[in-house]
Design a protein around this motif. Structure first.
Motif, short mmCIF file in Angstrom:
data_model
loop_
_atom_site.label_atom_id
_atom_site.label_comp_id
_atom_site.label_asym_id
_atom_site.label_seq_id
_atom_site.Cartn_x
_atom_site.Cartn_y
_atom_site.Cartn_z
N GLY A 63 -59.45 -1.68 2.31
CA GLY A 63 -59.01 -1.89 3.68
C GLY A 63 -58.46 -3.27 3.98
N GLU A 64 -58.50 -4.18 3.00
CA GLU A 64 -57.98 -5.54 3.18
C GLU A 64 -56.57 -5.64 2.62
OE1 GLU A 64 -59.88 -9.71 2.32
OE2 GLU A 64 -61.28 -8.13 1.70
N LEU A 65 -55.69 -6.33 3.33
CA LEU A 65 -54.32 -6.53 2.87
C LEU A 65 -54.31 -7.38 1.60
CD1 LEU A 65 -51.29 -6.16 3.40
CD2 LEU A 65 -51.39 -8.16 4.87
N ALA A 66 -53.77 -6.82 0.52
CA ALA A 66 -53.74 -7.52 -0.76
C ALA A 66 -52.34 -7.94 -1.17
CB ALA A 66 -54.35 -6.63 -1.86
N GLY A 67 -51.32 -7.30 -0.63
CA GLY A 67 -49.96 -7.66 -0.99
C GLY A 67 -48.96 -6.68 -0.42
N CYS A 68 -47.70 -6.95 -0.73
CA CYS A 68 -46.61 -6.11 -0.25
C CYS A 68 -45.38 -6.35 -1.10
CB CYS A 68 -46.32 -6.40 1.22
SG CYS A 68 -45.92 -8.14 1.57
N GLY A 69 -44.44 -5.47 -0.99
CA GLY A 69 -43.18 -5.61 -1.69
C GLY A 69 -42.43 -4.30 -1.65
N GLY A 70 -41.16 -4.38 -2.02
CA GLY A 70 -40.39 -3.16 -1.95
C GLY A 70 -39.12 -3.21 -2.77
N TRP A 71 -38.31 -2.22 -2.53
CA TRP A 71 -37.04 -2.11 -3.23
C TRP A 71 -36.01 -1.75 -2.18
CZ3 TRP A 71 -33.96 2.33 -3.84
CH2 TRP A 71 -34.50 3.50 -3.32
N SER A 72 -34.74 -1.89 -2.56
CA SER A 72 -33.68 -1.59 -1.62
C SER A 72 -32.50 -0.94 -2.29
CB SER A 72 -33.22 -2.87 -0.92
OG SER A 72 -32.24 -2.58 0.05
N ARG A 73 -31.89 -0.06 -1.54
CA ARG A 73 -30.63 0.57 -1.95
C ARG A 73 -29.47 -0.16 -1.31
NH1 ARG A 73 -33.26 3.96 1.81
NH2 ARG A 73 -34.30 5.20 0.24
N ARG A 74 -29.73 -1.34 -0.74
CA ARG A 74 -28.70 -2.14 -0.05
C ARG A 74 -28.34 -3.37 -0.88
NH1 ARG A 74 -28.06 -0.08 5.02
NH2 ARG A 74 -29.73 1.31 5.68
N ALA A 75 -27.21 -3.99 -0.57
CA ALA A 75 -26.65 -5.06 -1.40
C ALA A 75 -27.42 -6.38 -1.34
CB ALA A 75 -25.19 -5.30 -0.99
N THR A 76 -28.12 -6.68 -0.26
CA THR A 76 -28.83 -7.96 -0.17
C THR A 76 -29.80 -8.11 -1.33
OG1 THR A 76 -28.65 -8.00 2.23
CG2 THR A 76 -30.36 -9.38 1.27
N LEU A 77 -29.75 -9.24 -2.01
CA LEU A 77 -30.61 -9.47 -3.18
C LEU A 77 -31.95 -10.10 -2.79
CD1 LEU A 77 -30.96 -9.30 -6.23
CD2 LEU A 77 -29.71 -11.46 -6.43
N TYR A 78 -31.93 -11.01 -1.81
CA TYR A 78 -33.18 -11.63 -1.38
C TYR A 78 -33.01 -12.25 0.00
CZ TYR A 78 -31.35 -16.29 -2.56
OH TYR A 78 -30.61 -17.45 -2.62
N GLY A 79 -34.15 -12.61 0.58
CA GLY A 79 -34.15 -13.26 1.89
C GLY A 79 -34.79 -12.39 2.95
N GLY A 80 -35.19 -13.04 4.04
CA GLY A 80 -35.83 -12.34 5.14
C GLY A 80 -34.88 -12.08 6.29
N ASN A 81 -35.43 -11.60 7.39
CA ASN A 81 -34.64 -11.31 8.58
C ASN A 81 -33.80 -12.49 9.03
OD1 ASN A 81 -35.64 -8.72 8.75
ND2 ASN A 81 -37.10 -9.19 10.37
N HIS A 82 -34.32 -13.69 8.85
CA HIS A 82 -33.68 -14.91 9.33
C HIS A 82 -32.64 -15.47 8.35
CE1 HIS A 82 -37.14 -15.92 6.88
NE2 HIS A 82 -36.46 -16.98 6.51
N SER A 83 -32.54 -14.89 7.16
CA SER A 83 -31.65 -15.44 6.13
C SER A 83 -30.19 -15.11 6.40
CB SER A 83 -32.03 -14.88 4.75
OG SER A 83 -33.37 -15.21 4.43
N ALA A 84 -29.34 -16.07 6.14
CA ALA A 84 -27.90 -15.87 6.29
C ALA A 84 -27.37 -15.04 5.12
CB ALA A 84 -27.19 -17.22 6.32
N GLY A 85 -26.25 -14.39 5.33
CA GLY A 85 -25.55 -13.71 4.25
C GLY A 85 -26.13 -12.37 3.85
N ARG A 86 -26.95 -11.76 4.68
CA ARG A 86 -27.48 -10.45 4.34
C ARG A 86 -26.36 -9.42 4.39
NH1 ARG A 86 -32.27 -9.64 8.23
NH2 ARG A 86 -32.05 -7.58 7.35
N ASP A 87 -26.46 -8.42 3.52
CA ASP A 87 -25.42 -7.40 3.42
C ASP A 87 -26.09 -6.03 3.36
OD1 ASP A 87 -23.31 -5.72 2.80
OD2 ASP A 87 -22.61 -6.92 1.08
N ALA A 88 -25.93 -5.23 4.40
CA ALA A 88 -26.58 -3.93 4.49
C ALA A 88 -25.79 -2.80 3.80
CB ALA A 88 -26.82 -3.56 5.95
N ALA A 89 -24.70 -3.15 3.11
CA ALA A 89 -23.91 -2.13 2.42
C ALA A 89 -24.79 -1.38 1.42
CB ALA A 89 -22.73 -2.77 1.70
N LEU A 90 -24.61 -0.07 1.35
CA LEU A 90 -25.37 0.74 0.40
C LEU A 90 -24.81 0.58 -1.01
CD1 LEU A 90 -25.85 3.97 2.52
CD2 LEU A 90 -27.58 2.25 1.95
#
Length: 175
Positions: A63-90
């Motif tokens: 029940g304790e948060l131990a971690g997180c992570g994921g994968w994407s089918r979109r072009a952005t390689l890294y960065g968060g919501n606030h990061s410049a240069g994000r690309d949502a292209a599939l």
């Protein structure tokens, strides 16, 4: 210790954000100096597009948060919501690798299989959608996990968009 892994929801965000910040600050000590860690906080973080796409996982231990992570089918390689240069292209699964994104382990749960569990789930999900390769941008602290999981370094870069240059390693794996 029993680890469970499930898809993240927007309701998880208030718990994820402080855990991600703690992981950035604490787990990069010994790899980066204080200025680089501050810069890391500006270029890394949660990308809620992953949650909305249903490709972001939360790992819990009793029940304790131990971690997180994921994968994407979109072009952005890294960065968060606030990061410049994000690309949502599939991405095209026939010709482009899926992205491993926003991997963070709670500092109290390092070296207990959290990252390996997330990577396995990501690889399985990406393969189910037809992807034959994965790519990620790893930190120096994360690189040993990724190499142990079969990722190979293909490029070393430094991101100075947060101030001090942060060394990163672009990595690739065929699945």
């Amino acid at each position: 210790m029993t680890l469970t892994c499930r898809l993240a929801s927007r309701e998880d965000i208030p718990a994820l954000l402080p855990m991600i910040d703690a992981a950035i600050i604490e787990l990069q000590r010994g790899f980066l100096d204080a200025d680089q860690i501050r810069s890391s906080r500006a270029i890394m973080g949660l990308d809620t597009q992953l949650i909305d796409d249903g490709t972001y996982f939360v790992v819990e231990s009793d029940g304790e948060l131990a971690g997180c992570g994921g994968w994407s089918r979109r072009a952005t390689l890294y960065g968060g919501n606030h990061s410049a240069g994000r690309d949502a292209a599939l991405l095209n699964p026939d010709t482009e690798p899926a992205r491993i994104r926003a991997m963070y382990t709670h500092p109290a749960f390092t070296r207990r299989g959290v990252g390996s569990l997330v990577l396995a789930r990501c690889e399985q999900a990406a393969a189910a959608e037809g992807f034959t390769a994965l790519e990620l941008m790893g930190t120096l602290a994360g690189a040993p996990l990724y190499q142990a999981a079969g990722f190979e370094p293909i490029e070393e870069v430094a991101d100075d968009s947060g101030g001090a240059p942060v060394p990163l390693i672009r990595m690739h794996k065929k699945i």
